[in-house]
Structure formats: structure tokens, C-alpha cells
Design a protein around this motif. Structure first.
Motif, PDB file in Angstrom:
ATOM      1  N   ILE A  48      17.270 -11.487  68.016  1.00  0.00           N
ATOM      2  CA  ILE A  48      15.866 -11.830  67.783  1.00  0.00           C
ATOM      3  C   ILE A  48      15.661 -12.248  66.330  1.00  0.00           C
ATOM      4  O   ILE A  48      14.967 -13.230  66.031  1.00  0.00           O
ATOM      5  CB  ILE A  48      14.954 -10.636  68.162  1.00  0.00           C
ATOM      6  N   LEU A  49      16.302 -11.523  65.406  1.00  0.00           N
ATOM      7  CA  LEU A  49      16.178 -11.877  63.987  1.00  0.00           C
ATOM      8  C   LEU A  49      16.820 -13.237  63.706  1.00  0.00           C
ATOM      9  O   LEU A  49      16.297 -14.033  62.929  1.00  0.00           O
ATOM     10  CB  LEU A  49      16.813 -10.798  63.111  1.00  0.00           C
ATOM     11  N   LEU A  50      17.960 -13.484  64.365  1.00  0.00           N
ATOM     12  CA  LEU A  50      18.631 -14.766  64.189  1.00  0.00           C
ATOM     13  C   LEU A  50      17.738 -15.901  64.707  1.00  0.00           C
ATOM     14  O   LEU A  50      17.600 -16.947  64.071  1.00  0.00           O
ATOM     15  CB  LEU A  50      19.961 -14.745  64.951  1.00  0.00           C
ATOM     16  N   GLY A  51      17.120 -15.671  65.878  1.00  0.00           N
ATOM     17  CA  GLY A  51      16.197 -16.660  66.416  1.00  0.00           C
ATOM     18  C   GLY A  51      15.039 -16.900  65.474  1.00  0.00           C
ATOM     19  O   GLY A  51      14.621 -18.045  65.249  1.00  0.00           O
ATOM     20  N   THR A  52      14.539 -15.812  64.883  1.00  0.00           N
ATOM     21  CA  THR A  52      13.443 -15.936  63.923  1.00  0.00           C
ATOM     22  C   THR A  52      13.877 -16.755  62.713  1.00  0.00           C
ATOM     23  O   THR A  52      13.134 -17.607  62.227  1.00  0.00           O
ATOM     24  CB  THR A  52      12.980 -14.539  63.478  1.00  0.00           C
ATOM     25  N   ALA A  53      15.105 -16.504  62.251  1.00  0.00           N
ATOM     26  CA  ALA A  53      15.609 -17.255  61.094  1.00  0.00           C
ATOM     27  C   ALA A  53      15.657 -18.745  61.399  1.00  0.00           C
ATOM     28  O   ALA A  53      15.384 -19.573  60.530  1.00  0.00           O
ATOM     29  CB  ALA A  53      17.000 -16.742  60.707  1.00  0.00           C
TER      30      ALA A  53
END
Lengths: 114, 168
Positions: A48-53
Motif C-alpha cells: 500500500i505504501l509503495l502504491g502511495t509512493a
């Protein structure tokens, strides 16, 4: 392209988080539950954090998401270790279907704990 | 002294990345000043436990292996998740859990921490305890082999080589 990929990462991450939660409910003892809790939730949150990045418009936001990812990667297993060790030291038993427990063997050898 | 300066620089760098970007309406001099204070406090508080040589942080070879290791670890993390997902969602829940002992030849506290954390993040294994003589007790969700040598090879073998190059 990156917005498409980011959305997919969000969805896959959420799916892993869900599996982690199902594992928490289904698995039999503290230790097995921690397995589900650490692995699935760590990967889910990281995705999820990677997607946000990828989705974030500003490079600064992406950098922050990337740093959060690293922190989660370091703290999640550390917390799981602390919980598992705490449970074992306080004598929480393994599930009766467990096949081996070499914890006591180590204690009997008188190995000094760090 | 060199250790503390390095630690201070690393802390400040992390802080600056977190308050970035700079400019009008965003981070400015007060934020940087707060970062300097926070990094100084961290160095003061961590003095006792940062005795390991912090200048190793500056070695680019270690950073290279850390980057490679991150990719290897990512592969095992994905595998671990598919494995746990399979066991959790399977109606019969095929698990054979147990606590097993493994041995590591890594010496440093940092290296052993990295190893224990890697074990926790990878297929079916969760570090429960690290002993002073270099043994790690691991909760394994699907025990397939027994005997400390074979279990060690199975659980520790894939990481030790990398970690000895990053933090050894």
C-alpha cells in the motif's frame, strides 16, 4: 501507467492485509497467529505504501512513503519477536498439534540468555 | 567521536528527508534546527548502545550488498506471504508448527538482529529468542526437517552470506 500500477498495488496490498486478518482468526495459537500477523500485514502495508509512493504527485510524498516502508520493514518483525518471546517466557503453551518444541532443551543446557 | 558524528549525520539525513521539501510555505530554518536538536538528543541517548563501529555506515560496498539483499529479501517476503495465505485460506489448514533451534556464525549484535528479523519476514518462520551463544529459536509453521544442522541450512543458509557482507 504509474497510476494504474499504484492502484493494483493498493488492491493487492489490501488483499494481503485481509488474509492476515483471516489468519489471525483461523490459526490456533499465539505463535501461528503472529506468523500471519507479521508476514501478511507487513507485505500488505508495504505494498500500500509503495502504491502511495507511485500515486503521489510530489516527490517529497513518495520519499516519505518509502521511508515509512523501511520503518515498517524493520519494526514489524521486531515487534513480533518481542511478542513471541514474551509469550514463551510467560509460559503460553504451543498449540497441541505442534510437532516439536526445542525451547526447553536450550534452557536445560543452561545457555545464558542475551 | 567519529561514531557519534556519523550517527548524528544519519539521524539528521533521515529528519531532512522527512521534512522535505524546503521553500516558501513548507519546511524552513526552524525545521532544520529542530532536526539538529533531535539528532543531537538521539546521539546523546543512544551513546551507550551505539558502541559498534558506526563508520561502517559509510562503506559503499556494504550499501551495495544491502541493496542486493533488499531485492533477495523482497523475493522471500512475497513467497512467505503466498505460503501463509495458502495455509490460512485452505479449508483444512495444513500446518505442522513447532519451535526449532538454528545456529548462526554471525557475531555482531546488529548482524544477528538483521538475521532474526529476516527470518521473521520469510516463509513460515518467526524468531522467538536469540541466545548469547549464537542460537536462534524459531517458530516454524510447517516443520519439514529435523536436526539443528539441516534446519539451520534450511532457514539461515539463504541469508547468512549476505548479512556477513552487510553487517559482519
Amino acid at each position: 501507467m504509474s497510476s494504474w500500477l499504484g492502484t493494483v498495488l493498493w488492491l493487492v496490498g489490501a488483499a494481503f492485509d485481509l488474509v492476515g486478518c483471516i489468519g489471525l482468526v483461523r490459526l490456533p495459537d499465539v505463535y501461528n497467529r503472529l506468523q500471519a500477523g507479521t508476514k501478511c500485514v507487513t507485505l500488505g502495508t508495504c505494498l500500500i505504501l509503495l502504491g502511495t509512493a507511485l500515486l503521489a504527485d510530489c516527490p517529497a510524498c513518495s520519499a516519505k512513503a518509502a521511508m515509512c516502508l523501511l520503518f515498517v520493514l524493520v519494526t514489524a518483525p521486531t515487534a513480533a519477536h518481542a511478542l513471541a518471546r514474551g509469550a514463551k517466557v510467560s509460559g503460553v503453551p504451543l498449540w497441541e498439534g505442534s510437532v516439536v518444541d526445542e525451547w526447553d532443551a536450550t534452557v536445560d543446557r543452561g545457555g545464558e540468555r542475551s | 567521536m567519529k561514531n557519534r558524528i556519523t550517527l548524528f549525520a544519519v539521524c539528521l539525513l533521515v529528519w531532512l528527508l522527512l521534512v522535505w521539501p524546503f521553500g516558501k510555505g513548507s519546511a524552513g530554518a526552524p525545521d532544520v534546527l529542530a532536526g539538529v536538536v533531535a539528532a543531537a538528543v538521539t546521539v546523546a541517548v543512544m551513546r551507550e548502545i551505539s558502541t559498534e563501529r558506526a563508520d561502517r555506515w559509510l562503506n559503499p560496498v556494504r550499501w551495495f550488498w544491502a541493496a542486493v539483499y533488499l531485492v533477495v529479501l523482497a523475493y522471500y517476503i512475497v513467497r512467505a506471504n503466498l505460503d501463509v495465505a495458502y495455509r490460512v485460506l485452505h479449508p483444512a489448514m495444513p500446518i505442522r508448527p513447532g519451535i526449532v533451534r538454528v545456529r548462526t556464525r554471525l557475531k555482531g549484535a546488529g548482524a544477528r538482529t538483521l538475521l532474526a528479523n529476516s527470518i521473521t519476514l520469510t516463509p513460515g518462520t518467526l524468531s522467538v529468542e536469540v541466545t548469547a551463544d549464537g542460537e536462534i529459536l524459531v517458530h516454524w509453521i510447517n516443520v519439514t526437517v529435523t536436526g539443528i544442522e539441516r534446519v539451520t541450512e534450511r532457514i539461515v543458509g539463504r541469508f547468512e552470506w549476505f548479512i556477513s557482507r552487510i553487517a559482519g
